[in-house]
Design an enzyme around this catalytic site. Structure first.
Site, PDB file in Angstrom:
ATOM      1  N   LYS A   1       0.921  -1.195   0.141  1.00 23.24           N
ATOM      2  CA  LYS A   1       0.193  -0.005  -0.102  1.00 23.24           C
ATOM      3  C   LYS A   1       0.829   1.322  -0.034  1.00 23.24           C
ATOM      4  O   LYS A   1       1.969   1.482   0.856  1.00 23.24           O
ATOM      5  CB  LYS A   1      -0.908  -0.001   1.165  1.00 23.24           C
ATOM      6  CG  LYS A   1      -1.920   1.106   1.385  1.00 23.24           C
ATOM      7  CD  LYS A   1      -2.972   0.715   2.550  1.00 23.24           C
ATOM      8  CE  LYS A   1      -3.690   2.116   2.661  1.00 23.24           C
ATOM      9  NZ  LYS A   1      -4.582   1.581   3.924  1.00 23.24           N
TER      10      LYS A   1
ATOM     11  N   SER B   1      -9.224   1.557   3.429  1.00 24.40           N
ATOM     12  CA  SER B   1      -8.762   2.385   2.400  1.00 24.40           C
ATOM     13  C   SER B   1      -7.609   1.595   1.684  1.00 24.40           C
ATOM     14  O   SER B   1      -7.059   2.012   0.653  1.00 24.40           O
ATOM     15  CB  SER B   1      -7.844   3.538   3.365  1.00 24.40           C
ATOM     16  OG  SER B   1      -7.010   2.972   4.154  1.00 24.40           O
TER      17      SER B   1
ATOM     18  N   SER C   1      -9.361  -0.503   7.454  1.00 28.48           N
ATOM     19  CA  SER C   1      -9.058  -0.416   6.233  1.00 28.48           C
ATOM     20  C   SER C   1      -8.174  -1.963   5.498  1.00 28.48           C
ATOM     21  O   SER C   1      -7.986  -1.733   4.322  1.00 28.48           O
ATOM     22  CB  SER C   1      -8.130   0.668   6.065  1.00 28.48           C
ATOM     23  OG  SER C   1      -8.687   1.879   6.132  1.00 28.48           O
TER      24      SER C   1
END
Length: 482
Positions: A81, A158, A182
């Site tokens: 990420k 996210s 997330s």
């Protein structure tokens, strides 16, 4: 090995194929790079580091051919990420102000995976600055991440880029981060597995220590979390990060799982149907379900959630910039460059310190009360874990205007999209306990549904063991038709 067979491999299967000589690391990496390029419209990646990944794969093959002893994850491609510090690549946080930030060192959890032989294939897209659950990133260089099971819908966030890419067979595993859901929300909406490890009150209670190496929201709540298509693969990554033994499946017979009723209310009818069917199959496999609620938990959570997540960035973001060696960029600069309206609204509250006055009670009164309530829940009822739907509804349509706005559940009144999706994941985050989302089944519309297990603080290993056993009963998601 044909390309379609390579794409179907889990992390464990890919490692076995490379160890046995049925597949070279270079061939596997070449196949995944081609897959990433063919599926670029998903916007799952911000950076595809193809040349470096291929060079690292060739080096693994050379060492293996020479008979060298290789680490356990040798040749495993992973995605990271893009709010996790990665040496040699930008760490943008998915926002314009940080687009040129290049950390000098990897985050500790990532470094341990690399030391174990994993190879970074690329940096994954995310909700801007990780402040949201849709991964509809409206910055010019990122774009909205699309769900591989229906590209008109969100993948969750996210960590939506990591989840979408893993589901789309671009990589078998990767890293996300989790503040309020997330890793688990996108895992649920994309049909994969995601772990939020124990955080507790920090220090020795924190399973992964990456302080100062992740673009932050909240030092109290943030953590890196592994993501993969199976819980068994999560266990491989977790073992490499922690240096502990790989978790093994546990027997389901007689396992005591709490069913907190308040987490099962207000569900989309298709989510409810999948969860009830899964619960029935697990009961037939010997799981003992204990109907006992976490009374008062959501009220306590309301006194902690935003009070922490929208106050701590005031100090935590500047501290990250300093630790990463970034100069000339301030919190105000980052806020000014935010492109996604939903995130811009959050930063307005941060800059105004709208929750500053409530922060002391959140940390000193309400959060300890949540932790005590969870501890009593598990101990008083002799529970191994609690089980509930990860999200109350499956993936909804992408909002290209606001990033996220409102949703309707079963045709009811419009409710806040962010609040709806984190309803079940946020309390465990605030209490610092571990949470695991895994595949529960598919809706009639062909969308994945996630099942979450929360456990007592420090029970991560057991939670993974339970998850593997449940996965053996419920199965894995079918590949998306891309």
């Amino acid at each position: 090995m044909p390309a379609d067979e390579q794409l179907a491999l889990t992390a464990a299967q890919a490692l076995d194929a490379m160890r046995s000589g049925r597949l070279s690391a270079e061939a596997y990496m070449t196949t995944l790079i081609a897959r990433a390029q063919s599926q670029s419209a998903l916007n799952a990646l911000i950076v595809l580091d193809a040349d470096a990944a291929l060079a690292a794969a060739r080096a693994i093959d050379t060492q293996r051919a020479a008979g060298a002893a290789l680490p356990p994850l040798a040749g495993l491609p992973i995605l990271v990420k893009d709010n996790i510090n990665t040496a040699g690549l930008p760490t943008t946080g998915g926002t314009s102000a940080l687009r040129d930030v290049r950390p000098a060192a990897n985050a500790p959890s990532l470094q341990r995976l690399i030391d174990a032989g994993a190879i970074v294939l690329g940096k994954a897209n995310l909700h801007e600055l990780a402040f949201g659950i849709t991964s509809t990133n409206l910055t010019s260089f990122a774009g909205a991440v699309k769900n591989p099971y229906d590209t008109s819908r969100i993948p969750g966030g996210s960590s939506g880029g990591t989840a979408a890419a893993i589901a789309a067979r671009i990589a078998p595993a990767g890293l996300g981060t989790d503040t309020g859901g997330s890793t688990r929300v996108p895992a649920a909406l994309c049909g994969i597995a995601g772990l939020r490890p124990s955080v507790g009150n920090g220090g020795a209670q924190r399973r992964y220590d990456d302080a100062g190496a992740v673009v932050p929201i909240s030092h109290t709540r943030d953590t890196i979390g592994p993501m993969a298509r199976t819980v068994a693969d999560l266990a491989l990554l977790d073992a490499a990060i922690t240096g502990r033994a790989v978790a093994a499946p546990i027997g389901l017979q007689g396992l005591r799982i709490g069913i907190p009723a308040s987490f099962w209310t207000g569900l989309d009818t298709q989510v409810a149907a999948v969860m009830i069917a899964g619960r029935s199959r697990l009961a037939a496999a010997g799981v003992v379900f204990v109907e006992v609620d976490l009374s008062g938990l959501f009220d306590l959570n309301d006194q902690v959630s935003f009070q922490v997540a929208l106050h701590e960035p005031i100090a935590d973001i500047p501290a990250y910039l300093a630790a990463t060696g970034v100069s000339g960029i301030t919190l105000a600069d980052i806020a000014a460059g935010v492109a996604s309206p939903d995130v811009k609204g959050a930063f307005g509250a941060i800059l105004a310190d709208a929750f500053g006055a409530a922060y002391p009670d959140a940390m000193q009164v309400h959060r300890p009360a949540m932790q005590a309530l969870y501890a009593a829940y598990f101990s008083d009822h002799a529970l191994d874990a609690a089980m509930f739907p990860t999200t109350v509804l499956p993936a909804v349509a992408i909002d290209q205007v606001n990033g996220s706005s409102t949703v309707s559940i079963n045709g009811g009144p419009a409710v806040d999209e962010f609040g709806a999706y984190i309803r079940n994941t946020d309390p465990g985050s605030n209490a610092g306990i571990p949470g695991l989302s895994l595949f529960a089944g598919m809706t009639a519309d062909g969308l994945p549904v996630g099942l979450e297990l929360d456990g007592p603080l420090g029970s991560d290993q057991k939670l993974l063991a339970i998850g593997m056993a449940i996965e053996a009963v419920l199965g894995s998601a079918p590949a998306p038709a891309l």
